[in-house]
Design a protein around this motif. Sequence first.
Motif, mmCIF file in Angstrom:
data_model
loop_
_atom_site.group_PDB
_atom_site.id
_atom_site.type_symbol
_atom_site.label_atom_id
_atom_site.label_comp_id
_atom_site.label_asym_id
_atom_site.label_seq_id
_atom_site.Cartn_x
_atom_site.Cartn_y
_atom_site.Cartn_z
ATOM 1 N N THR A 72 11.096 -8.523 0.861
ATOM 2 C CA THR A 72 10.302 -8.279 0.332
ATOM 3 C C THR A 72 9.737 -7.758 -0.512
ATOM 4 O O THR A 72 9.202 -6.966 -1.618
ATOM 5 N N LEU A 82 9.575 -4.685 -1.074
ATOM 6 C CA LEU A 82 9.003 -3.791 -0.934
ATOM 7 C C LEU A 82 9.735 -1.858 -0.891
ATOM 8 O O LEU A 82 10.185 -1.668 -0.214
ATOM 9 N N MET A 92 8.586 2.546 -0.722
ATOM 10 C CA MET A 92 7.518 3.027 0.036
ATOM 11 C C MET A 92 8.480 4.560 0.056
ATOM 12 O O MET A 92 9.285 4.300 0.304
ATOM 13 N N LYS A 133 0.653 -0.959 8.310
ATOM 14 C CA LYS A 133 -0.659 -2.054 7.363
ATOM 15 C C LYS A 133 -1.424 -0.614 7.009
ATOM 16 O O LYS A 133 -1.700 -0.341 7.834
ATOM 17 N N ASN A 134 -1.622 -0.687 5.025
ATOM 18 C CA ASN A 134 -2.527 -0.009 5.062
ATOM 19 C C ASN A 134 -3.491 -0.498 5.596
ATOM 20 O O ASN A 134 -4.603 -1.181 5.452
ATOM 21 N N GLU A 190 -6.424 -0.882 1.691
ATOM 22 C CA GLU A 190 -5.741 -1.871 1.105
ATOM 23 C C GLU A 190 -4.975 -2.973 1.689
ATOM 24 O O GLU A 190 -4.736 -2.548 2.883
ATOM 25 N N ASN A 191 -4.420 -4.152 0.736
ATOM 26 C CA ASN A 191 -3.660 -4.995 2.610
ATOM 27 C C ASN A 191 -2.209 -4.746 1.930
ATOM 28 O O ASN A 191 -1.844 -6.543 1.389
ATOM 29 N N ASP A 192 -1.349 -3.281 2.097
ATOM 30 C CA ASP A 192 -0.168 -4.033 1.818
ATOM 31 C C ASP A 192 0.268 -2.603 2.409
ATOM 32 O O ASP A 192 -0.614 -2.082 3.934
ATOM 33 N N MET A 193 1.010 -2.609 2.793
ATOM 34 C CA MET A 193 2.104 -1.794 3.872
ATOM 35 C C MET A 193 2.419 0.016 3.123
ATOM 36 O O MET A 193 1.937 0.351 2.232
ATOM 37 N N GLN A 194 2.444 1.083 4.709
ATOM 38 C CA GLN A 194 1.869 2.447 4.475
ATOM 39 C C GLN A 194 3.221 2.714 5.222
ATOM 40 O O GLN A 194 3.176 2.570 5.955
#
Length: 119
Positions: free
Chosen positions: A23, A25, A27, A76-77, A80-84
């Motif tokens: 993805t 992504l 962090m 998953k946060n 919010e609907n994202d990764m953390q």
Amino acid sequence: EIFILSTFRSPHDFVFYTYQSSTRLQMRTRLPLSKLREWLRETQEKQKEQFDVCLLEPKRQRELIEWLVKRVVIRKNPKENDMQLLLQFEAEEERVIKLVTKVQSQWRRLKSRRHAKEK
């Protein structure tokens, strides 16, 4: 899901950086050395065993990195609907806050019911 984790150490902190190739992504989170010392002491007290706070010595860098990597949390946060990207102590602090909030709301509900019955 597969993440690539990189760690960087400066004289003042550790930085954890993750990358997910599927993805793209990225962090990042930071751990000040002062907080790391505190975390190591707390871990020693909780486990009631001789945990080596000397992991901060340069010659024990590999052991420290292994200890820290085991305590990296990717989830998953909930807000919010994202990764953390979190460290274990941060996730634990959030869990405790949620529990305290639940207890407070239960207490307030009970208190308001009692108050309503009195009237």
